[in-house]
Design a protein around this motif. Structure first.
Motif, short mmCIF file in Angstrom:
data_model
loop_
_atom_site.label_atom_id
_atom_site.label_comp_id
_atom_site.label_asym_id
_atom_site.label_seq_id
_atom_site.Cartn_x
_atom_site.Cartn_y
_atom_site.Cartn_z
N ILE A 1 -9.83 -6.00 -0.59
CA ILE A 1 -10.35 -4.63 -0.65
C ILE A 1 -9.60 -3.75 0.32
CG2 ILE A 1 -12.62 -5.17 -1.55
CD1 ILE A 1 -13.64 -5.24 1.27
N GLY A 2 -8.32 -3.97 0.49
CA GLY A 2 -7.53 -3.06 1.27
C GLY A 2 -7.03 -1.92 0.39
N ALA A 3 -6.42 -0.92 1.03
CA ALA A 3 -5.94 0.24 0.27
C ALA A 3 -4.88 -0.14 -0.75
CB ALA A 3 -5.40 1.29 1.23
N GLN A 4 -4.11 -1.20 -0.44
CA GLN A 4 -3.04 -1.56 -1.38
C GLN A 4 -3.56 -2.37 -2.55
OE1 GLN A 4 -3.51 -2.79 1.53
NE2 GLN A 4 -3.00 -4.95 1.70
N HIS A 5 -4.79 -2.86 -2.46
CA HIS A 5 -5.34 -3.66 -3.55
C HIS A 5 -6.23 -2.85 -4.47
CE1 HIS A 5 -3.80 -7.35 -1.96
NE2 HIS A 5 -4.31 -7.07 -0.78
N ILE A 6 -6.89 -1.83 -3.94
CA ILE A 6 -7.83 -1.07 -4.77
C ILE A 6 -7.04 -0.13 -5.64
CG2 ILE A 6 -9.60 0.71 -4.70
CD1 ILE A 6 -10.85 -0.72 -2.46
N GLY A 7 -7.08 -0.40 -6.94
CA GLY A 7 -6.28 0.39 -7.86
C GLY A 7 -7.12 0.96 -8.96
#
Lengths: 182, 129
Positions: free
Chosen positions: B25-31
């Motif tokens: 649930i980091g910014a790079q994973h939440i798409g």
């Protein structure tokens, strides 16, 4: 099982502020949406709708759409929700009498739960299994208001005018319909 | 994930959490799919309200939930799907139409209440008496 410490390391590095805020706003939207849908009293449902709309505004802010987030708060929470609360207060009695419902009420509830879960499951499956062409915007803009205003005055000018005329007609019609006729 | 929780969980569960990406649930994973799933759940809640509730204003609230679900999808595609401002303008027009729709619908509901003294959509079969 010697790769487990590596997993723990990954887990810790994968959580950050954006993710936590996203989870919080999503939980707010879904939880108060459930409160809206399931509560028996109309005013509780309206309060649930307030928090749902506010959570959605937070999701817009996370999606770098600041103008939409502000519009959501002003139009939905400030306008539409006020109208709905006035409607609730004008159409409910002091003592909330249990209305008689038809024999299919429980069938309707079961069917509603089934159709709702089927909708959510099918849509989630489609959304997860589709390989979306993800092109994130390269740089997050400082603010979107200038761009949106320019587009509304150039490419979408006809739609802008039509929406303005539609709003005028709708509000005149609403005032005419709602007025008590003697 | 804190140490005392990971000590409690068996290794198989940790492996599943890793494989399914449940804690990514980091910014790079939440798409895109995360926001679309929130929209899908909101849409299902709105459909449920429209099907099961008897009160006309509750049906209207379900309609609002469905319109907001569509709006979340528009804005999510404008951020991730290359729609880039066009999606946001579509969302603005949806908000405008929702305002007009709620005004007219509440006027009709108030009129029905003056006629029938209730707004139970199961019993209302004609607009005039």
């Amino acid at each position: 099982m010697e790769q487990i410490p590596q997993i723990l390391n990954d887990l810790q590095s994968n959580v950050d502020f954006y993710g936590i805020v996203f989870i919080m706003f999503s939980a707010l939207v879904v939880g108060s949406g459930l409160m809206t849908v399931l509560s028996k009293k109309m005013m509780h449902a309206a309060v649930g709708l307030l928090f749902t709309l506010f959570g959605i505004a937070g999701l817009y802010a996370l999606l770098a759409a600041d103008f939409i987030a502000i519009t959501q708060v002003m139009v939905y929470i400030g306008g539409i929700l006020t109208l709905i609360i006035f409607g609730v207060m004008l159409t409910s009695r002091v003592t909330d009498i249990e209305r008689k419902t038809d024999a299919f009420a429980s069938v309707s509830n079961t069917a509603g739960v089934a159709i709702g879960i089927a909708c959510a499951a099918f849509l989630s499956y489609v959304f997860v299994s589709t390989k979306w062409l993800e092109i994130p915007v390269a740089t997050i803009p400082d603010g979107t208001i200038t761009q949106i205003g320019t587009l509304l005055m150039t490419n979408y000018f006809a739609a802008f005018i039509v929406a303005a005329v539609l709003l005028l007609i709708a509000f005149i019609g609403a005032a005419l319909i709602a007025r008590r006729k003697n | 994930m804190p140490e005392f929780i990971t000590n409690l969980l068996p290794d198989v569960v940790l492996q599943y959490i890793q494989d399914w990406g449940l804690l990514d649930i980091g910014a790079q994973h939440i798409g895109l799919p995360h926001f679309l799933i929130v929209g899908a759940i909101l849409f299902a809640l709105g459909v449920f309200a429209i099907i099961t509730r008897k009160n006309a204003i509750m049906v209207l609230m379900g309609l609002e939930l469905i319109l907001n679900a569509a709006n979340i999808n528009f804005v999510a595609f404008s951020r991730f799907g290359g729609m880039n401002y066009d999606g946001q303008i579509a969302a603005i027009f949806v908000i405008v139409l929702a305002a007009a729709e709620v005004a007219v619908a509440l006027a009709i509901i108030l009129n029905i209440y003056q006629t029938y003294k209730h707004i139970n959509v199961d019993e209302i079969v004609e607009l005039k008496k």
